[in-house]
Write an enzyme that holds these catalytic residues in place. Structure first.
Site, PDB file in Angstrom:
ATOM      1  N   LYS A 180       0.827  -1.212   0.000  1.00 49.65           N
ATOM      2  CA  LYS A 180       0.000   0.000   0.000  1.00 49.65           C
ATOM      3  C   LYS A 180       0.855   1.253   0.000  1.00 49.65           C
ATOM      4  O   LYS A 180       1.951   1.262   0.562  1.00 49.65           O
ATOM      5  CB  LYS A 180      -0.892   0.025   1.250  1.00 49.65           C
ATOM      6  N   GLY A 189      -8.237   5.080  -0.780  1.00 46.67           N
ATOM      7  CA  GLY A 189      -9.071   4.973  -1.971  1.00 46.67           C
ATOM      8  C   GLY A 189      -8.558   3.998  -3.014  1.00 46.67           C
ATOM      9  O   GLY A 189      -8.987   4.039  -4.150  1.00 46.67           O
ATOM     10  N   GLU A 198       1.013  -5.226   4.242  1.00 51.90           N
ATOM     11  CA  GLU A 198       0.191  -5.926   5.239  1.00 51.90           C
ATOM     12  C   GLU A 198      -0.164  -7.316   4.738  1.00 51.90           C
ATOM     13  O   GLU A 198      -0.189  -7.552   3.528  1.00 51.90           O
ATOM     14  CB  GLU A 198      -1.149  -5.188   5.447  1.00 51.90           C
ATOM     15  N   LYS A 199      -0.499  -8.199   5.650  1.00 48.76           N
ATOM     16  CA  LYS A 199      -1.105  -9.468   5.284  1.00 48.76           C
ATOM     17  C   LYS A 199      -2.397  -9.147   4.544  1.00 48.76           C
ATOM     18  O   LYS A 199      -3.161  -8.268   4.973  1.00 48.76           O
ATOM     19  CB  LYS A 199      -1.414 -10.264   6.565  1.00 48.76           C
ATOM     20  N   HIS A 220     -15.757  -4.260   5.580  1.00 43.67           N
ATOM     21  CA  HIS A 220     -15.210  -2.960   5.936  1.00 43.67           C
ATOM     22  C   HIS A 220     -16.117  -2.362   7.011  1.00 43.67           C
ATOM     23  O   HIS A 220     -17.265  -2.026   6.737  1.00 43.67           O
ATOM     24  CB  HIS A 220     -15.164  -2.063   4.696  1.00 43.67           C
ATOM     25  N   LYS A 275     -18.190   3.846  -1.736  1.00 43.17           N
ATOM     26  CA  LYS A 275     -19.260   3.203  -0.984  1.00 43.17           C
ATOM     27  C   LYS A 275     -20.597   3.485  -1.657  1.00 43.17           C
ATOM     28  O   LYS A 275     -20.812   4.574  -2.203  1.00 43.17           O
ATOM     29  CB  LYS A 275     -19.295   3.746   0.452  1.00 43.17           C
ATOM     30  N   ARG A 301     -12.019  13.494   9.110  1.00 46.17           N
ATOM     31  CA  ARG A 301     -13.097  14.388   8.662  1.00 46.17           C
ATOM     32  C   ARG A 301     -14.452  13.829   9.087  1.00 46.17           C
ATOM     33  O   ARG A 301     -14.555  12.703   9.527  1.00 46.17           O
ATOM     34  CB  ARG A 301     -13.076  14.454   7.132  1.00 46.17           C
TER      35      ARG A 301
HETATM   36  C1  MV4 Z   1      -6.902  -4.230   2.450  1.00 48.93           C
HETATM   37  C2  MV4 Z   1      -7.632  -5.310   1.913  1.00 48.93           C
HETATM   38  C3  MV4 Z   1      -7.285  -6.566   2.307  1.00 48.93           C
HETATM   39  N1  MV4 Z   1      -6.243  -6.768   3.140  1.00 48.93           N
HETATM   40  N2  MV4 Z   1      -5.886  -4.466   3.287  1.00 48.93           N
HETATM   41  C4  MV4 Z   1      -8.950  -0.777  -0.157  1.00 48.93           C
HETATM   42  C5  MV4 Z   1      -8.955   0.701   0.049  1.00 48.93           C
HETATM   43  C6  MV4 Z   1      -8.022   0.962   1.164  1.00 48.93           C
HETATM   44  N3  MV4 Z   1      -8.475   2.035   1.966  1.00 48.93           N
HETATM   45  C7  MV4 Z   1      -7.908  -0.325   1.905  1.00 48.93           C
HETATM   46  N4  MV4 Z   1      -8.382  -1.351   1.018  1.00 48.93           N
HETATM   47  C8  MV4 Z   1      -8.188  -2.670   1.288  1.00 48.93           C
HETATM   48  N5  MV4 Z   1      -7.193  -2.952   2.141  1.00 48.93           N
HETATM   49  C9  MV4 Z   1      -5.568  -5.707   3.611  1.00 48.93           C
HETATM   50  N6  MV4 Z   1      -4.549  -5.909   4.434  1.00 48.93           N
HETATM   51  C10 MV4 Z   1      -8.697  -5.023   1.054  1.00 48.93           C
HETATM   52  C11 MV4 Z   1      -8.983  -3.703   0.726  1.00 48.93           C
HETATM   53  C12 MV4 Z   1     -10.099  -3.517  -0.147  1.00 48.93           C
HETATM   54  C13 MV4 Z   1     -11.241  -2.900   0.325  1.00 48.93           C
HETATM   55  C14 MV4 Z   1     -11.324  -2.403   1.620  1.00 48.93           C
HETATM   56  C15 MV4 Z   1     -12.446  -1.787   2.069  1.00 48.93           C
HETATM   57  C16 MV4 Z   1     -13.534  -1.678   1.226  1.00 48.93           C
HETATM   58  C17 MV4 Z   1     -13.492  -2.145  -0.067  1.00 48.93           C
HETATM   59  C18 MV4 Z   1     -12.349  -2.765  -0.539  1.00 48.93           C
HETATM   60  C19 MV4 Z   1     -12.303  -3.248  -1.834  1.00 48.93           C
HETATM   61  C20 MV4 Z   1     -11.169  -3.852  -2.286  1.00 48.93           C
HETATM   62  C21 MV4 Z   1     -10.067  -3.977  -1.438  1.00 48.93           C
END
Ligand code: MV4
Length: 449
Positions: A158, A164, A200-201, A208, A237, A292
């Site tokens: 990341k 986003g 991250e893993k 979420h 969302k 925010r």
């Molecule tokens: C993740 C994940 C799985 N594992 N982190 C996507 C946006 C960013 N803010 C964080 N995101 C993700 N992080 C780990 N370690 C999967 C996502 C992710 C996701 C997270 C929240 C809502 C929708 C998503 C859609 C695809 C991937």
């Protein structure tokens, strides 16, 4: 209390902030671009100042123009809404320098939470559960490989300045790591001017879930429970609810307690949202914090009866939490929000133009946050969100049937909207059973419904 504030935003959220001002007896000053001359936030504000042409960079994102308007109107404070300048630490700093109160956390804390790997380290230090991952910024591809071996594949790389979904890569095996690492790095550099990465893993199809907090300027922090935000498309969302069917009262209290201590320790002030992922194990893992007010704040307001924007204004004016909340936070019933975007139903592309018919639903337990109206025009320059339809019911089933009928009665003509999509989601068996995760929309659209 403030006498006069500037609302540095547009659309429904500008109107939402103006509502809070009116109820608190604060004068509200709107700013607007040439494209927003006939907007409701201009109409309902006590004063309005044009700050430039339609393009964001020349109007709502133009810090000198926004500050000039604040100086001319002689306001005590600025509410930034969401998006735009709301998480810009430099803007918050300029406000401070000009003697204008920025309604939000201090610039230092905005900056800390904006550097995702630093936010992660701060949360870890104070006992907030995080996912296994790298420590600090990853220095090289070689170091990335070391961390990935330690964490175990799959991993996710990341961007530290990210959010986003940009500058993010899922890595499933060692051989694809170098290529994906470089891709994430160049994407992050291009998008944020900062190629810093962390790891991250990876959690497959997580839920979420985010926690709403309020912090006063005297070290008191309260959690207002969680929102389930798994129904997303391309990191946007679509539908949010509170509470989450997956969060027990015990888990809510445990995470709320940890967050109160942690955010008090980092000197957090004002409203904030702490994002978590929940995997198949049912445990919550911190990923990011947003400094925010969020689009989906009304679902929390509906179940707690706390006005989050009024709370923000009171906190920024120095009020103590006991004065803001006037009693313990209690959760009653279930709330759902559907984001009504002006976009094409299949292509999901923005659909600007003139609204010919606008017939929002009403009735028990229904709330609409919008700045749209019949004969009004949706300009092509801005976010496609035109309305938020929020309902509350005594439980999830009542909220679902209430939302179903409210969507049926919500008529918008002249532009395309996400209303038909929401009607189909509300009718979906998996959704109704609460079987939702971040893979929901993809599975739903694949069913061809
Ligand atoms: C993740 C994940 C799985 N594992 N982190 C996507 C946006 C960013 N803010 C964080 N995101 C993700 N992080 C780990 N370690 C999967 C996502 C992710 C996701 C997270 C929240 C809502 C929708 C998503 C859609 C695809 C991937």
């Amino acid at each position: 209390m403030f006498k006069k504030i500037l609302v540095a935003n547009r659309g429904e959220i500008a109107l939402r902030v103006i509502c809070a001002c009116k109820e608190l007896g604060i004068r509200a000053v709107a700013i607007y671009s040439d494209a927003d001359r006939n907007s409701l936030h201009v109409r309902f504000a006590d004063e309005a100042i044009c700050i430039g042409p339609p393009q964001l960079a020349l109007s709502y994102l133009n810090i000198p123009a926004v500050i000039s308007a604040a100086e001319i109107a002689n306001v005590d404070a600025i509410h930034p809404g969401y998006g735009l300048l709301s998480e810009n630490a430099n803007f918050a700093e300029v406000c401070e320098t000009c003697g204008i109160k920025f309604i939000g956390p201090t610039p230092d804390v905005i900056r800390l939470m904006g550097e995702k790997e630093k936010a992660r380290a701060a949360m870890k230090k104070h006992g907030v559960p995080i996912l296994p991952g790298s420590e600090g910024v990853i220095g090289s591809e070689g170091e990335a490989l070391e961390w990935a071996r330690e964490v175990g594949f799959p991993v996710i790389v990341k961007a530290s300045a990210g959010g986003g979904g940009r500058g993010m890569r899922i890595v499933r095996s060692e051989d694809e790591l170098p290529k994906l690492f470089r891709q994430a790095q160049s994407e992050a550099s291009a998008a944020f001017g900062n190629g810093d990465l962390y790891m991250e893993k990876y959690v497959e199809n997580p839920r979420h879930i985010e926690f709403q907090v309020l912090a006063d300027e005297h070290g008191n922090v309260v959690s207002l429970g969680e929102r389930e935000c798994s129904i997303q498309r391309r990191h946007q969302k679509l539908l949010e609810e509170s509470p989450s069917v997956m969060v027990t009262p015990e888990l809510r209290a445990q995470i709320g307690g940890i967050l109160s201590k942690t955010l008090s320790a980092v000197g957090y002030q004002n409203a904030g949202t702490v994002e978590f992922l929940m995997g198949a194990d049912g445990k919550l893992h911190f990923i990011e914090m947003n400094t925010r007010i969020q689009v989906e704040h009304p679902v929390t307001e509906m179940v707690t009866d706390v006005d989050l924007v009024k709370s923000q204004l009171m906190i920024a004016a120095g009020a103590k939490m006991e004065e803001v909340l006037q009693g313990p936070v209690v959760h009653r019933g279930h709330a759902i929000e559907c984001r009504i975007n002006a976009e094409h139903p299949e292509k999901f592309t923005p659909s600007a133009g003139k609204i010919t018919t606008f017939n929002p639903p009403g009735g028990t337990g229904v709330r609409i946050d919008t700045a749209a109206y019949a004969e009004g025009t949706i300009p092509p320059y801005y976010d496609s969100l035109i309305a938020k339809l929020i309902v509350r019911g005594k439980d999830r089933n009542e909220a679902i049937s209430r939302m179903g009928r409210a969507l049926e009665m919500f008529i918008v003509e002249g532009i395309y909207t996400t209303i038909p999509l929401h009607r189909r989601i509300l009718a979906d068996a998996e959704f109704r059973a609460g079987k939702i995760d971040t893979g929901f929309i993809e599975r739903f659209l694949a069913k061809g419904k």
